[in-house]
Design an enzyme around this catalytic site. Structure first.
Site, PDB file in Angstrom:
ATOM      1  CB  THR A 190     -66.485 -42.614 -75.140  1.00  0.00           C
ATOM      2  OG1 THR A 190     -66.597 -41.459 -75.970  1.00  0.00           O
ATOM      3  CG2 THR A 190     -65.243 -43.406 -75.520  1.00  0.00           C
ATOM      4  CB  THR A 237     -78.204 -49.371 -60.908  1.00  0.00           C
ATOM      5  OG1 THR A 237     -77.845 -50.117 -59.751  1.00  0.00           O
ATOM      6  CG2 THR A 237     -79.118 -48.226 -60.515  1.00  0.00           C
ATOM      7  CB  CYS A 266     -81.794 -52.031 -35.585  1.00  0.00           C
ATOM      8  SG  CYS A 266     -82.445 -51.178 -34.152  1.00  0.00           S
TER       9      CYS A 266
HETATM   10  C1  LIG Z   1     -80.471 -58.004 -57.864  1.00  0.00           C
HETATM   11  C2  LIG Z   1     -79.609 -56.806 -58.124  1.00  0.00           C
HETATM   12  N1  LIG Z   1     -79.981 -55.903 -59.041  1.00  0.00           N
HETATM   13  C3  LIG Z   1     -79.230 -54.829 -59.297  1.00  0.00           C
HETATM   14  C4  LIG Z   1     -78.056 -54.572 -58.633  1.00  0.00           C
HETATM   15  C5  LIG Z   1     -77.267 -53.341 -58.955  1.00  0.00           C
HETATM   16  O1  LIG Z   1     -76.188 -53.657 -59.762  1.00  0.00           O
HETATM   17  P1  LIG Z   1     -75.057 -52.606 -60.106  1.00  0.00           P
HETATM   18  O2  LIG Z   1     -74.227 -52.455 -58.895  1.00  0.00           O
HETATM   19  O3  LIG Z   1     -74.303 -53.224 -61.242  1.00  0.00           O
HETATM   20  O4  LIG Z   1     -75.718 -51.331 -60.522  1.00  0.00           O
HETATM   21  C6  LIG Z   1     -77.634 -55.491 -57.668  1.00  0.00           C
HETATM   22  C7  LIG Z   1     -76.393 -55.268 -56.907  1.00  0.00           C
HETATM   23  O5  LIG Z   1     -76.391 -54.687 -55.828  1.00  0.00           O
HETATM   24  C8  LIG Z   1     -78.430 -56.620 -57.402  1.00  0.00           C
HETATM   25  O6  LIG Z   1     -78.074 -57.510 -56.475  1.00  0.00           O
HETATM   26  S1  FES Z   2     -80.308 -49.426 -32.533  1.00  0.00           S
HETATM   27 FE1  FES Z   2     -82.063 -50.536 -31.935  1.00  0.00          FE
HETATM   28  S2  FES Z   2     -81.318 -51.511 -30.168  1.00  0.00           S
HETATM   29 FE2  FES Z   2     -79.765 -50.089 -30.571  1.00  0.00          FE
END
Ligand SMILES: Cc1ncc(COP(=O)(O)O)c(C=O)c1O
Ligand code: FES
Lengths: 126, 413
Positions: free
Chosen positions: B247, B79, B333
């Site tokens: 660090t 990230t 959902c």
């Molecule tokens: C394609 C991709 N990019 C970025 C990340 C984020 O990685 P991180 O958890 O090391 O920040 C992930 C993981 O969830 C991922 O699958």
């Molecule tokens: S949350 Fe969509 S059916 Fe229950």
């Protein structure tokens, strides 16, 4: 997502799953929801002398939607049509302890009951 | 082999994260309380020892992608690396141009960073994907302008496991003189990566996807031919060539390095096992169930990812039914604002199938028994839920579901 024990019970042992003959004069069918929304409920009632003598459902939806429709069939069985129409989704919410994000699943069940009753009434030509 | 606690489900979510390999844990241990020095301390053995361990790890991380160790910047994870790559390049090269190109199926941390940059006044092109999840290379070529600074295309998609043709993309970028960044969080240690052969200028890597610890990752930043420069996000002591102050976390870096070393040694053998397990599961599900759809492609997919949709049952209820398996679902959902997986929608899957997708992740510690049990469970529960599903009944009666007038105005959604 943590489900209440009651939701899990209805989900694992759903009551009244099945299909009634939708061509029958005495059967009302309610089909609500949409596949694209992730939930479709079909609830059917069999009516004799204004009383719901049998109810069946099938549901495509989340666990709460399945539990709501299962409970709904239990609640309306033996009721008169007028009594069943009075059923409010909040009774389902309380009984199943549904969280706020799952309230729409119970609303769907209420709509399914109303829609089944309407279908029955229209068949009776009134 | 890892011991699973008896009350825990079978772990099949290797794309979300992986357990730390016991060999990695062992390697990390001395760096907490024995060799705890600050790698930047030049005045005593505590610092020297830490620095030595960090540089060794840096070499391991670099070797897996045929990079020079000096080109590796340690960060807190993919990230942060993605943020640094996009924001850092777009700012540093602001006099060259203001346009960046990325893809609709990128991870949120790329998409949201790109959107942020757009809000800040940059120009953004989001490329669509084809049905198998890959981009159309002609479309990429046509999107590059004289204002384009950066192209960011992920190596492997986290939901579907789709592998992009990084070499072809890198070549296009190099020819047009734009920087090529790839988010390789899901690709690193899983598929062959070579920054020279593929002309990659920036690459984001994460430790916890390769059986290393969480909270550590890296950004590969090309130093030569051409030199790529970035404006730092974090200012301070000037560590990591000034691009990422703070660090260094020696234990995490050592663990990350060891995980990379093991991956380089074992990834090819491991892939064979993963392919065998995936084929077993996919073939049996296909044979014993109807209406199973693969999201992604067998040809362009990584071995450890099997993303399937089971028509006419809803994803969340299936997740609940297979709660003995720790998997992830593209369907969400769970809130009033219904959200299908944007990755599957971008691949042209209808809402319905996007709602019923489950990602089965297979990894280093998956056993044959687990795969068999998982397959049995899925078959049993899909059948059970289909018996409950009005859509399945209609499908079986031969009713075309698209001809029904659905009432989707109901409460909630
Ligand atoms: C394609 C991709 N990019 C970025 C990340 C984020 O990685 P991180 O958890 O090391 O920040 C992930 C993981 O969830 C991922 O699958
Ligand atoms: S949350 Fe969509 S059916 Fe229950």
């Amino acid at each position: 997502m943590a489900y209440s024990d009651k939701v899990i019970d209805h989900y694992e042992n759903p009551r009244n799953v099945g299909t009634l003959n939708k061509e029958s004069e005495n059967v009302g069918t309610g089909l609500v929801g949409a596949p694209a929304c992730g939930d479709v409920m079909r609830l059917q009632i069999e009516v004799k002398d204004d009383k719901i003598v049998d109810a069946k459902f099938k549901t495509f939806g989340c666990g709460s939607a399945i539990a709501s429709s299962s409970l709904a069939t239990e609640m309306i069985k033996g009721k008169t049509l007028d009594e069943a129409r009075e059923l409010k989704n909040m009774e389902i919410v309380e009984e199943l302890a549904l969280p706020p994000v799952k309230i729409h699943c119970s609303i769907l069940a209420e709509e399914a009951i109303k829609s089944a009753i309407e279908d029955y009434k229209s068949k009776q030509g009134k | 082999m890892l011991n699973r606690r008896p009350d825990m489900p079978i772990y099949m979510d290797y794309q979300a994260t992986t357990p730390v390999d016991p060999r990695v844990v062992e390697k990390m241990m001395p760096f907490f309380s024995e060799i705890f020095g600050n790698a930047a301390s030049r005045t005593h053995a505590y610092g020297w020892e830490s620095e030595k361990a960090v540089e060794e790890a840096r070499t391991h991380v670099a070797e897996l992608i045929n990079a020079d160790a000096k080109d590796i910047i340690f960060t807190s994870g993919a990230t942060e690396s993605n943020n640094l790559a996009l924001k850092g390049a777009m700012d540093f090269y602001k006099d060259k141009g203001d346009h960046l190109i990325t893809v609709a199926t990128e991870h949120k941390c790329v998409i949201d960073t790109a959107r942020y940059l757009k809000q800040q006044g940059k120009k953004l092109t989001v490329l669509p994907v084809q049905e198998d999840g890959t981009i159309d290379l002609e479309e990429l070529k046509n999107s590059i302008t004289d204002q384009t600074v950066l192209v960011s295309v992920m190596g492997v998609n986290n939901e579907t496991g789709t592998v992009q043709d990084l070499k072809a993309i890198g070549q296009i970028c190099r020819e047009r003189g734009v920087i090529f960044h790839t988010d390789a969080a899901q690709a690193y240690g899983k598929v062959e990566l070579d920054v020279e052969d593929m002309n990659i200028d920036l690459m984001s890597i994460s430790g916890h996807k390769i059986y290393g610890p969480k909270g550590i990752g890296a950004l590969y930043v090309r130093r030569r031919k051409p030199r790529v420069r970035l404006t730092p996000l974090i200012h301070g002591g000037g560590q990591e060539r000034g691009m990422r102050s703070g660090t260094l976390s020696t234990p995490l870096i050592v663990g990350f390095g060891e995980a990379a070393r093991i991956a380089k040694e074992e990834m090819h053998e491991e892939a064979k096992k993963l392919i065998e397990f995936k084929s077993y599961m996919f073939n049996r599900l296909n044979k014993e169930l109807e209406e199973v759809y693969l999201n992604g492609s067998l040809e362009h997919g990584i071995p450890g990812n099997l993303n399937l949709s089971f028509a006419h049952i809803e994803g969340e209820s299936l997740m609940m039914a297979i709660k003995g398996l720790a998997v992830s679902s593209g369907s969400a959902c769970t809130s009033a604002s219904l959200e299908s997986s944007y990755v599957l929608l971008a691949m042209g899957k209808g809402d319905e199938l996007a709602h019923t997708s489950i990602r089965f992740g297979i990894g280093r510690f998956t056993t044959k028994e687990e795969i068999e049990e998982a397959t049995d469970t899925v078959i049993r529960e899909v059948n059970r839920l289909r018996d409950l599903s009005p859509l399945w009944e209609m499908f079986k009666e031969g009713i075309d579901l698209s001809t029904i007038e659905w009432n989707d105005e109901h409460g909630g959604h």
